[in-house]
Design a protein around this motif. Structure first.
Motif, PDB file in Angstrom:
ATOM      1  N   MET A  96      84.757 115.395  78.593  1.00 40.84           N
ATOM      2  CA  MET A  96      83.530 114.903  77.971  1.00 40.84           C
ATOM      3  C   MET A  96      83.171 115.722  76.750  1.00 40.84           C
ATOM      4  N   ALA A  97      83.353 117.053  76.832  1.00 41.17           N
ATOM      5  CA  ALA A  97      83.042 117.920  75.696  1.00 41.17           C
ATOM      6  C   ALA A  97      83.976 117.639  74.523  1.00 41.17           C
ATOM      7  N   ARG A  98      85.228 117.345  74.811  1.00 40.67           N
ATOM      8  CA  ARG A  98      86.188 117.034  73.741  1.00 40.67           C
ATOM      9  C   ARG A  98      85.852 115.727  73.049  1.00 40.67           C
ATOM     10  N   SER A  99      85.335 114.774  73.814  1.00 41.21           N
ATOM     11  CA  SER A  99      84.990 113.483  73.226  1.00 41.21           C
ATOM     12  C   SER A  99      83.734 113.545  72.375  1.00 41.21           C
ATOM     13  N   GLY A 100      82.876 114.554  72.636  1.00 45.99           N
ATOM     14  CA  GLY A 100      81.647 114.694  71.869  1.00 45.99           C
ATOM     15  C   GLY A 100      80.494 113.861  72.385  1.00 45.99           C
ATOM     16  N   ARG A 101      80.718 113.020  73.375  1.00 46.41           N
ATOM     17  CA  ARG A 101      79.667 112.194  73.964  1.00 46.41           C
ATOM     18  C   ARG A 101      79.575 112.509  75.445  1.00 46.41           C
ATOM     19  N   MET A 102      78.448 113.109  75.833  1.00 46.70           N
ATOM     20  CA  MET A 102      78.265 113.536  77.211  1.00 46.70           C
ATOM     21  C   MET A 102      77.106 112.760  77.821  1.00 46.70           C
ATOM     22  N   ASN A 103      77.405 111.959  78.833  1.00 44.68           N
ATOM     23  CA  ASN A 103      76.389 111.155  79.492  1.00 44.68           C
ATOM     24  C   ASN A 103      75.422 112.048  80.272  1.00 44.68           C
ATOM     25  N   LEU A 104      74.140 111.960  79.944  1.00 46.01           N
ATOM     26  CA  LEU A 104      73.148 112.859  80.530  1.00 46.01           C
ATOM     27  C   LEU A 104      73.026 112.671  82.032  1.00 46.01           C
ATOM     28  N   HIS A 105      73.036 111.429  82.487  1.00 43.14           N
ATOM     29  CA  HIS A 105      72.911 111.175  83.926  1.00 43.14           C
ATOM     30  C   HIS A 105      74.098 111.758  84.684  1.00 43.14           C
ATOM     31  N   ARG A 106      75.295 111.588  84.144  1.00 48.59           N
ATOM     32  CA  ARG A 106      76.488 112.125  84.803  1.00 48.59           C
ATOM     33  C   ARG A 106      76.474 113.646  84.800  1.00 48.59           C
ATOM     34  N   LEU A 107      75.990 114.244  83.723  1.00 52.94           N
ATOM     35  CA  LEU A 107      75.914 115.713  83.657  1.00 52.94           C
ATOM     36  C   LEU A 107      75.015 116.256  84.759  1.00 52.94           C
ATOM     37  N   ARG A 108      73.912 115.574  85.016  1.00 54.36           N
ATOM     38  CA  ARG A 108      73.001 116.033  86.068  1.00 54.36           C
ATOM     39  C   ARG A 108      73.643 115.906  87.445  1.00 54.36           C
ATOM     40  N   GLN A 109      74.414 114.870  87.651  1.00 52.57           N
ATOM     41  CA  GLN A 109      75.115 114.729  88.928  1.00 52.57           C
ATOM     42  C   GLN A 109      76.090 115.882  89.135  1.00 52.57           C
ATOM     43  N   ILE A 110      76.848 116.212  88.101  1.00 55.47           N
ATOM     44  CA  ILE A 110      77.829 117.288  88.207  1.00 55.47           C
ATOM     45  C   ILE A 110      77.135 118.626  88.389  1.00 55.47           C
ATOM     46  N   ARG A 111      76.036 118.840  87.667  1.00 55.44           N
ATOM     47  CA  ARG A 111      75.308 120.102  87.813  1.00 55.44           C
ATOM     48  C   ARG A 111      74.789 120.284  89.233  1.00 55.44           C
ATOM     49  N   GLY A 112      74.328 119.207  89.839  1.00 57.06           N
ATOM     50  CA  GLY A 112      73.840 119.309  91.205  1.00 57.06           C
ATOM     51  C   GLY A 112      74.908 119.805  92.157  1.00 57.06           C
ATOM     52  N   PHE A 113      76.120 119.288  91.991  1.00 53.49           N
ATOM     53  CA  PHE A 113      77.194 119.725  92.882  1.00 53.49           C
ATOM     54  C   PHE A 113      77.636 121.156  92.569  1.00 53.49           C
ATOM     55  N   LEU A 114      77.824 121.476  91.287  1.00 56.30           N
ATOM     56  CA  LEU A 114      78.293 122.816  90.929  1.00 56.30           C
ATOM     57  C   LEU A 114      77.252 123.887  91.274  1.00 56.30           C
ATOM     58  N   GLY A 115      75.976 123.543  91.148  1.00 51.93           N
ATOM     59  CA  GLY A 115      74.935 124.492  91.543  1.00 51.93           C
ATOM     60  C   GLY A 115      75.004 124.810  93.023  1.00 51.93           C
ATOM     61  N   TYR A 116      75.360 123.810  93.818  1.00 54.16           N
ATOM     62  CA  TYR A 116      75.553 124.007  95.255  1.00 54.16           C
ATOM     63  C   TYR A 116      76.833 124.791  95.524  1.00 54.16           C
ATOM     64  N   PHE A 117      77.850 124.545  94.710  1.00 56.66           N
ATOM     65  CA  PHE A 117      79.154 125.190  94.885  1.00 56.66           C
ATOM     66  C   PHE A 117      79.090 126.692  94.608  1.00 56.66           C
ATOM     67  N   VAL A 118      78.394 127.099  93.541  1.00 56.28           N
ATOM     68  CA  VAL A 118      78.387 128.520  93.157  1.00 56.28           C
ATOM     69  C   VAL A 118      77.490 129.357  94.050  1.00 56.28           C
ATOM     70  N   ARG A 119      76.800 128.752  95.001  1.00 51.99           N
ATOM     71  CA  ARG A 119      76.070 129.558  95.984  1.00 51.99           C
ATOM     72  C   ARG A 119      77.045 130.367  96.830  1.00 51.99           C
ATOM     73  N   THR A 120      78.285 129.885  96.908  1.00 52.17           N
ATOM     74  CA  THR A 120      79.302 130.586  97.688  1.00 52.17           C
ATOM     75  C   THR A 120      79.971 131.682  96.874  1.00 52.17           C
ATOM     76  N   TYR A 121      80.192 131.440  95.589  1.00 53.63           N
ATOM     77  CA  TYR A 121      80.950 132.366  94.743  1.00 53.63           C
ATOM     78  C   TYR A 121      80.042 132.991  93.687  1.00 53.63           C
ATOM     79  N   ARG A 122      79.858 134.293  93.764  1.00 57.47           N
ATOM     80  CA  ARG A 122      78.973 134.972  92.823  1.00 57.47           C
ATOM     81  C   ARG A 122      79.531 134.986  91.411  1.00 57.47           C
ATOM     82  N   TRP A 123      80.858 134.816  91.242  1.00 55.99           N
ATOM     83  CA  TRP A 123      81.444 134.838  89.905  1.00 55.99           C
ATOM     84  C   TRP A 123      81.270 133.524  89.161  1.00 55.99           C
TER      85      TRP A 123
END
Length: 337
Positions: A96-123
């Protein structure tokens, strides 16, 4: 960590939403703790479903997004499905970053999962900041280029009131605007995604140690000047001191970089030699910039950001725990460090 009077680890109760998990030093103690907890809950009118209890285990399944095992050492990881999903999301963000067009709704979905994921890994947590800036950079009061929120003194605009003639703050500046469907990525996002892609290498989920598995705890102190540098490592058996001089090329770098490079290089060599496997190292520095860069994962200096990432990568690959702690130079002198 709490200890009982007999020296054993005390029981703990962890609650996530409407589910709970108990810990204890033996199976029978875990059962007794569960009995006590459920008795208290029932006395308060909170129903306990005994059929949902599971046997005490040192290798239980996923709970609250993480898999915690205590057979031999205390480590935390995630399921293979969750690890693969995180890698797929990072790859999608890169495209998405390479294309230059990032869908805001999709970004929020991904952030929700990654925010949950990094609770396990401090790095992982420091490298989500670029995603946050990308998602919220369109809002009023934010810099349209970097995504960072501007200070109030730069956001407020004074206008002359027609009735009183006084100059007042134009509150319309911070009025909400129409939410865009697509947003441009923040400058920091590309580097953060590159770091996450490296940290998520491999098909087997990384295992992060919660406690040191060996008695090796290193206390590393160091300092660097314009022409020389040195560091001392205390591991409970003695002090291993090193000192050297900078090359002419290294002397051209900033003092913040020299301070950070001195300590980072020492830790990387210890990790490469296997000394830090299952251990814990506390890095003491009088440089606040190095400390903040390590925990934030980013600095305006790209070289300093790279050093912080190399430390995080060493922590992940060497299976150790790294802390960077600031101590003022004056306090170091007074304490004889």
């Amino acid at each position: 960590m709490k200890l009982r009077a007999d020296g054993e680890v005390a029981c703990e109760v962890y609650v996530y939403v409407d589910d709970g998990r108990l810990t204890g030093h033996s199976k029978i103690i875990c059962w007794r703790a569960a009995h006590r907890l459920c008795s208290v809950l029932n006395s308060l009118g909170i129903q306990d479903a005994a059929r949902k209890r599971s046997e005490p285990s040192q290798t239980p399944g996923p709970w609250a997004g993480s898999v915690v095992h205590t057979d031999g050492d205390v480590r935390v990881t995630v399921s293979a499905e969750k690890w693969a999903k995180a890698k797929a999301h990072v790859s999608e963000l890169i495209e998405m970053a390479r294309s230059g067009r990032m869908n805001l709704h999709r970004l929020r979905q991904i952030r929700g999962f990654l925010g949950y994921f990094v609770r396990t890994y401090r790095w992982g947590n420091p490298y989500l900041k670029g995603l946050h800036l990308t998602i919220d950079g369109w809002r009023p009061g934010c810099d349209p280029v970097t995504g960072w929120k501007r200070p109030a003194k730069f956001r407020n605009v004074l206008v002359k009131d027609e009735e009183s003639g006084d100059w007042i703050v134009d509150e319309r500046v911070d009025e909400p605007t129409v939410e865009p469907e697509f947003v441009a990525h923040a400058p920091r996002l590309v580097r953060d995604l590159d770091c996450l892609e490296v940290l998520l290498e491999g098909d087997v989920p990384a295992r992060e140690f919660v406690r040191a598995t060996t008695m090796h705890v290193g206390y590393l102190l160091g300092d660097a000047s314009g022409q020389g540098f040195g560091s001392g490592l205390f591991d409970g058996q003695g002090v291993a001191y090193e000192a050297a001089t900078w090359t002419s090329a290294a002397q051209a770098n900033s003092s913040n970089w020299r301070e950070a490079c001195n300590l980072t290089d020492r830790v990387l060599r210890l990790a490469r030699d296997g000394v830090l496997r299952g251990g814990e190292v506390l890095i003491f520095t009088d440089n606040t910039t190095f400390e903040s860069t390590f925990y934030k994962g980013y600095s305006v200096s790209e070289e300093l950001s790279d050093l912080a990432f190399r430390l995080r990568r060493a922590e992940r690959e060497a299976g150790c725990i790294i802390h960077v702690i600031h101590i003022s130079g004056t306090r170091m002198k007074e304490s004889g460090i």
